[in-house]
Design a protein around this motif. Sequence first.
Motif, PDB file in Angstrom:
ATOM      1  N   PRO A  96     -63.280  36.335  -3.184  1.00 17.73           N
ATOM      2  CA  PRO A  96     -61.719  36.177  -3.423  1.00 17.73           C
ATOM      3  C   PRO A  96     -61.795  36.016  -4.846  1.00 17.73           C
ATOM      4  N   GLN A  97     -62.249  35.728  -6.267  1.00 17.20           N
ATOM      5  CA  GLN A  97     -62.122  35.537  -7.030  1.00 17.20           C
ATOM      6  C   GLN A  97     -62.056  36.927  -7.598  1.00 17.20           C
ATOM      7  N   MET A  98     -63.434  37.129  -7.396  1.00 16.58           N
ATOM      8  CA  MET A  98     -63.374  38.932  -8.516  1.00 16.58           C
ATOM      9  C   MET A  98     -61.937  39.746  -7.825  1.00 16.58           C
ATOM     10  N   VAL A  99     -61.772  39.699  -6.073  1.00 16.60           N
ATOM     11  CA  VAL A  99     -60.611  40.679  -6.009  1.00 16.60           C
ATOM     12  C   VAL A  99     -59.281  39.959  -6.660  1.00 16.60           C
ATOM     13  N   ILE A 100     -58.820  38.929  -6.964  1.00 14.83           N
ATOM     14  CA  ILE A 100     -58.200  38.009  -7.711  1.00 14.83           C
ATOM     15  C   ILE A 100     -57.975  38.873  -9.009  1.00 14.83           C
ATOM     16  N   SER A 101     -59.231  39.102  -9.612  1.00 13.35           N
ATOM     17  CA  SER A 101     -59.585  39.067 -11.357  1.00 13.35           C
ATOM     18  C   SER A 101     -59.339  40.395 -11.426  1.00 13.35           C
ATOM     19  N   ALA A 102     -59.484  41.168 -10.159  1.00  7.01           N
ATOM     20  CA  ALA A 102     -58.892  43.327 -11.150  1.00  7.01           C
ATOM     21  C   ALA A 102     -58.127  42.962 -10.508  1.00  7.01           C
ATOM     22  N   LEU A 103     -56.742  42.534  -9.220  1.00  2.46           N
ATOM     23  CA  LEU A 103     -55.646  42.868  -9.131  1.00  2.46           C
ATOM     24  C   LEU A 103     -55.355  41.905 -10.361  1.00  2.46           C
ATOM     25  N   LEU A 104     -55.569  41.249 -12.229  1.00  2.00           N
ATOM     26  CA  LEU A 104     -54.917  40.874 -12.528  1.00  2.00           C
ATOM     27  C   LEU A 104     -55.146  41.396 -13.941  1.00  2.00           C
ATOM     28  N   VAL A 105     -56.643  42.831 -13.725  1.00  2.00           N
ATOM     29  CA  VAL A 105     -56.643  43.060 -15.156  1.00  2.00           C
ATOM     30  C   VAL A 105     -55.017  44.246 -15.751  1.00  2.00           C
ATOM     31  N   PRO A 106     -54.587  44.561 -14.458  1.00  2.00           N
ATOM     32  CA  PRO A 106     -53.478  45.219 -15.696  1.00  2.00           C
ATOM     33  C   PRO A 106     -52.702  43.978 -16.246  1.00  2.00           C
ATOM     34  N   LEU A 107     -52.262  42.527 -15.647  1.00  2.77           N
ATOM     35  CA  LEU A 107     -51.336  41.625 -16.547  1.00  2.77           C
ATOM     36  C   LEU A 107     -51.699  41.406 -18.029  1.00  2.77           C
ATOM     37  N   PHE A 108     -53.411  41.253 -17.344  1.00  2.00           N
ATOM     38  CA  PHE A 108     -53.421  40.740 -19.063  1.00  2.00           C
ATOM     39  C   PHE A 108     -54.005  41.956 -20.006  1.00  2.00           C
ATOM     40  N   LEU A 109     -54.185  43.045 -19.446  1.00  2.00           N
ATOM     41  CA  LEU A 109     -53.743  44.854 -20.652  1.00  2.00           C
ATOM     42  C   LEU A 109     -52.553  44.268 -21.575  1.00  2.00           C
ATOM     43  N   ARG A 110     -51.965  44.400 -20.391  1.00  2.00           N
ATOM     44  CA  ARG A 110     -50.233  44.160 -20.925  1.00  2.00           C
ATOM     45  C   ARG A 110     -50.001  42.720 -21.523  1.00  2.00           C
ATOM     46  N   LEU A 111     -50.320  41.471 -21.722  1.00  2.00           N
ATOM     47  CA  LEU A 111     -50.763  41.369 -22.541  1.00  2.00           C
ATOM     48  C   LEU A 111     -51.333  40.539 -24.242  1.00  2.00           C
ATOM     49  N   THR A 112     -52.682  41.688 -23.866  1.00  2.00           N
ATOM     50  CA  THR A 112     -53.228  41.580 -24.811  1.00  2.00           C
ATOM     51  C   THR A 112     -52.638  42.644 -25.790  1.00  2.00           C
ATOM     52  N   GLY A 113     -51.675  43.538 -25.419  1.00  4.28           N
ATOM     53  CA  GLY A 113     -51.284  44.281 -25.834  1.00  4.28           C
ATOM     54  C   GLY A 113     -50.074  44.136 -26.886  1.00  4.28           C
ATOM     55  N   LYS A 114     -49.424  42.732 -26.093  1.00  8.75           N
ATOM     56  CA  LYS A 114     -48.668  42.318 -26.949  1.00  8.75           C
ATOM     57  C   LYS A 114     -49.244  41.082 -28.217  1.00  8.75           C
ATOM     58  N   PHE A 115     -50.268  40.588 -27.195  1.00  7.94           N
ATOM     59  CA  PHE A 115     -50.753  39.701 -28.452  1.00  7.94           C
ATOM     60  C   PHE A 115     -51.344  40.758 -29.931  1.00  7.94           C
ATOM     61  N   ASP A 116     -51.695  41.666 -29.871  1.00  5.76           N
ATOM     62  CA  ASP A 116     -51.294  42.734 -30.497  1.00  5.76           C
ATOM     63  C   ASP A 116     -50.394  43.143 -30.892  1.00  5.76           C
ATOM     64  N   LYS A 120     -47.886  42.903 -36.955  1.00  2.00           N
ATOM     65  CA  LYS A 120     -47.008  43.061 -36.676  1.00  2.00           C
ATOM     66  C   LYS A 120     -46.788  42.495 -38.639  1.00  2.00           C
ATOM     67  N   ARG A 121     -46.005  43.934 -39.082  1.00  2.36           N
ATOM     68  CA  ARG A 121     -45.831  42.916 -41.133  1.00  2.36           C
ATOM     69  C   ARG A 121     -45.510  41.443 -41.027  1.00  2.36           C
ATOM     70  N   ARG A 122     -45.388  40.997 -42.082  1.00 10.63           N
ATOM     71  CA  ARG A 122     -44.433  39.419 -42.081  1.00 10.63           C
ATOM     72  C   ARG A 122     -43.771  39.282 -42.031  1.00 10.63           C
TER      73      ARG A 122
END
Length: 174
Positions: A147-167, A172-174
């Motif tokens: 179950p943990q592996m399935v939940i993690s695999a489904l959360l990958v797109p959310l974390f990709l989006r979150l990582t993009g926001k952090f990036d 961002k310029r000062r």
Amino acid sequence: MTKYDTRRLGEPASRWRMQTVPVVTVMLASALPLMLPMVASSPVLPPLGLLMFLCWQLLRTEMWPVWIGLPLGLWDDLFSGASIGTAVGLWTLASIAIHYFSQRIYWRGFFHDWAIGALLVATVQALAALIAHPDAHLGRVLGLVAPQMVISALLVPLFLRLTGKFDNFRLKRR
């Protein structure tokens, strides 16, 4: 721009922010499960630090050296309760795998990143569970972590989006 604004057009992003944002986000994601008031008899919460680490690697492969899994994996081992060295080795192997995939697949899209991230998260979780319980039956250990592996695999797109926001914040310029 005002008369007293000292910023210039074309000024690069803060060097401090460029270097610390990725590391701090992975470290906070590794420590976050301890801060949540949750008690479970089996592993349900996905490894947030691993997800953030893999998504940074997938988004910016050239940003970190391959050995970055050593210190970040050690940090995760300290907070996850796993035996020291489990995440160190597995995160480094995952980093090597991502660098290998990035050299072989020139045009990666969203679904490629999702597939690579889900495959690596499932592999790392399965190997970590087998390392934690070496004498247990293979089917039971993988059934416990499934179950943990399935939940993690489904959360990958959310974390990709979150990582993009952090990036975006990082660049961002000062």
